[in-house]
Design a protein around this motif. Structure first.
Motif, PDB file in Angstrom:
ATOM      1  N   GLU A  34      -7.938   6.480  -0.305  1.00 17.79           N
ATOM      2  CA  GLU A  34      -7.268   5.276  -0.181  1.00 17.79           C
ATOM      3  C   GLU A  34      -7.727   4.605   0.563  1.00 17.79           C
ATOM      4  N   PHE A  35      -7.915   4.208   1.851  1.00 17.53           N
ATOM      5  CA  PHE A  35      -8.233   3.501   2.783  1.00 17.53           C
ATOM      6  C   PHE A  35      -9.882   2.734   2.722  1.00 17.53           C
ATOM      7  N   GLU A  36     -10.818   4.107   2.020  1.00 19.06           N
ATOM      8  CA  GLU A  36     -11.861   3.774   1.581  1.00 19.06           C
ATOM      9  C   GLU A  36     -11.578   2.838   0.070  1.00 19.06           C
ATOM     10  N   ARG A  37     -10.698   2.965  -0.547  1.00 20.83           N
ATOM     11  CA  ARG A  37     -11.082   2.534  -2.054  1.00 20.83           C
ATOM     12  C   ARG A  37     -10.544   1.127  -1.498  1.00 20.83           C
ATOM     13  N   SER A  38      -9.247   0.942  -1.508  1.00 23.38           N
ATOM     14  CA  SER A  38      -9.130   0.157  -0.632  1.00 23.38           C
ATOM     15  C   SER A  38     -10.132  -1.501   0.346  1.00 23.38           C
ATOM     16  N   PHE A  39     -10.870  -0.859   1.291  1.00 21.82           N
ATOM     17  CA  PHE A  39     -11.329  -0.871   2.112  1.00 21.82           C
ATOM     18  C   PHE A  39     -12.992  -1.784   0.878  1.00 21.82           C
ATOM     19  N   ILE A  40     -13.165  -1.075  -0.383  1.00 26.15           N
ATOM     20  CA  ILE A  40     -14.149  -1.318  -1.053  1.00 26.15           C
ATOM     21  C   ILE A  40     -13.690  -2.363  -1.927  1.00 26.15           C
ATOM     22  N   ASN A  41     -12.198  -2.571  -2.604  1.00 28.16           N
ATOM     23  CA  ASN A  41     -11.789  -3.719  -2.770  1.00 28.16           C
ATOM     24  C   ASN A  41     -11.907  -5.149  -2.343  1.00 28.16           C
ATOM     25  N   ALA A  42     -11.413  -4.718  -1.229  1.00 26.59           N
ATOM     26  CA  ALA A  42     -11.543  -6.072  -0.191  1.00 26.59           C
ATOM     27  C   ALA A  42     -12.996  -6.621   0.434  1.00 26.59           C
ATOM     28  N   PHE A  43     -13.702  -6.013   0.743  1.00 27.16           N
ATOM     29  CA  PHE A  43     -14.875  -5.934   1.194  1.00 27.16           C
ATOM     30  C   PHE A  43     -16.136  -5.876   0.058  1.00 27.16           C
ATOM     31  N   MET A  78     -10.643  -7.541  11.567  1.00 27.35           N
ATOM     32  CA  MET A  78     -10.913  -6.891  10.832  1.00 27.35           C
ATOM     33  C   MET A  78     -11.047  -5.733  12.371  1.00 27.35           C
ATOM     34  N   GLU A  79     -11.600  -6.116  13.497  1.00 29.20           N
ATOM     35  CA  GLU A  79     -10.804  -5.142  14.143  1.00 29.20           C
ATOM     36  C   GLU A  79     -10.055  -3.722  13.659  1.00 29.20           C
ATOM     37  N   ASN A  80      -9.039  -4.152  13.258  1.00 30.20           N
ATOM     38  CA  ASN A  80      -7.864  -3.717  13.037  1.00 30.20           C
ATOM     39  C   ASN A  80      -7.958  -2.542  11.923  1.00 30.20           C
ATOM     40  N   VAL A  81      -8.822  -2.580  10.989  1.00 32.80           N
ATOM     41  CA  VAL A  81      -8.897  -2.129   9.999  1.00 32.80           C
ATOM     42  C   VAL A  81     -10.069  -1.036  10.461  1.00 32.80           C
ATOM     43  N   ILE A  82     -11.088  -1.449  11.166  1.00 28.48           N
ATOM     44  CA  ILE A  82     -12.114  -0.275  12.031  1.00 28.48           C
ATOM     45  C   ILE A  82     -11.309   0.427  12.962  1.00 28.48           C
ATOM     46  N   GLY A  83     -10.168   0.148  13.272  1.00 31.45           N
ATOM     47  CA  GLY A  83      -9.158   1.230  14.477  1.00 31.45           C
ATOM     48  C   GLY A  83      -8.578   2.064  12.920  1.00 31.45           C
ATOM     49  N   ASN A  84      -7.861   1.814  12.118  1.00 33.94           N
ATOM     50  CA  ASN A  84      -7.107   1.827  11.804  1.00 33.94           C
ATOM     51  C   ASN A  84      -8.145   3.394  10.528  1.00 33.94           C
ATOM     52  N   TYR A  85      -9.315   2.923  10.340  1.00 38.31           N
ATOM     53  CA  TYR A  85     -10.669   4.256   9.445  1.00 38.31           C
ATOM     54  C   TYR A  85     -10.691   5.090  11.106  1.00 38.31           C
ATOM     55  N   LYS A  86     -11.318   5.204  11.815  1.00 32.52           N
ATOM     56  CA  LYS A  86     -11.402   5.771  13.338  1.00 32.52           C
ATOM     57  C   LYS A  86     -10.310   6.625  13.454  1.00 32.52           C
ATOM     58  N   SER A  87      -8.806   6.444  13.503  1.00 37.74           N
ATOM     59  CA  SER A  87      -7.471   6.552  13.178  1.00 37.74           C
ATOM     60  C   SER A  87      -7.693   7.602  12.085  1.00 37.74           C
ATOM     61  N   LEU A  88      -7.994   7.451  11.481  1.00 39.32           N
ATOM     62  CA  LEU A  88      -7.685   8.887   9.567  1.00 39.32           C
ATOM     63  C   LEU A  88      -9.293   9.414   9.777  1.00 39.32           C
ATOM     64  N   LEU A  89     -10.140   9.328  10.495  1.00 39.78           N
ATOM     65  CA  LEU A  89     -11.458   9.865  10.938  1.00 39.78           C
ATOM     66  C   LEU A  89     -10.672  11.580  11.949  1.00 39.78           C
ATOM     67  N   LEU A  90     -10.353  11.038  13.190  1.00 37.52           N
ATOM     68  CA  LEU A  90      -9.610  11.821  13.853  1.00 37.52           C
ATOM     69  C   LEU A  90      -8.786  12.406  13.640  1.00 37.52           C
ATOM     70  N   ASP A  91      -7.785  11.908  13.038  1.00 38.67           N
ATOM     71  CA  ASP A  91      -6.520  13.125  11.593  1.00 38.67           C
ATOM     72  C   ASP A  91      -7.633  14.133  10.982  1.00 38.67           C
ATOM     73  N   TYR A  92      -8.220  13.328  10.140  1.00 38.76           N
ATOM     74  CA  TYR A  92      -9.246  14.381   9.594  1.00 38.76           C
ATOM     75  C   TYR A  92      -9.750  15.224  10.364  1.00 38.76           C
ATOM     76  N   SER A  93     -10.695  15.172  11.614  1.00 39.97           N
ATOM     77  CA  SER A  93     -11.172  16.051  12.028  1.00 39.97           C
ATOM     78  C   SER A  93     -10.336  16.818  12.162  1.00 39.97           C
ATOM     79  N   GLU A  94      -8.843  16.417  13.079  1.00 43.84           N
ATOM     80  CA  GLU A  94      -7.770  17.554  13.549  1.00 43.84           C
ATOM     81  C   GLU A  94      -7.504  18.838  12.404  1.00 43.84           C
TER      82      GLU A  94
END
Length: 69
Positions: A40-49, A1-17
């Motif tokens: 895409e990430f959020e849809r996958s997250f919802i499907n998995a969790f 789950m830490e990897n998933v959270i890290g990926n989401y954080k990275s995407l949010l930082l990319d969004y900010s930039e």
């Protein structure tokens, strides 16, 4: 789950930039790409969790200053 959270954080930082670049230059291509990846990430997250777990994660990340406004 830490990897998933890290990926989401990275995407949010990319969004900010990408948002900063779009505001400064008017170029929207990078922002559109990042938004697509976030969706895409959020849809996958919802499907998995669940949608509720996504909301919990967003709340947690919001408290860390990472948020899509």
């Amino acid at each position: 789950m830490e990897n998933v959270i890290g990926n989401y954080k990275s995407l949010l930082l990319d969004y900010s930039e990408a948002s900063r670049i779009a505001l400064e230059t008017g170029r929207m291509g990078l922002l559109a790409l990042v938004l697509e990846k976030l969706e895409e990430f959020e849809r996958s997250f919802i499907n998995a969790f669940s949608f509720e777990k996504l909301l919990e994660l967003q709340k947690e990340l919001n408290s860390q200053g990472l948020l899509i406004a």
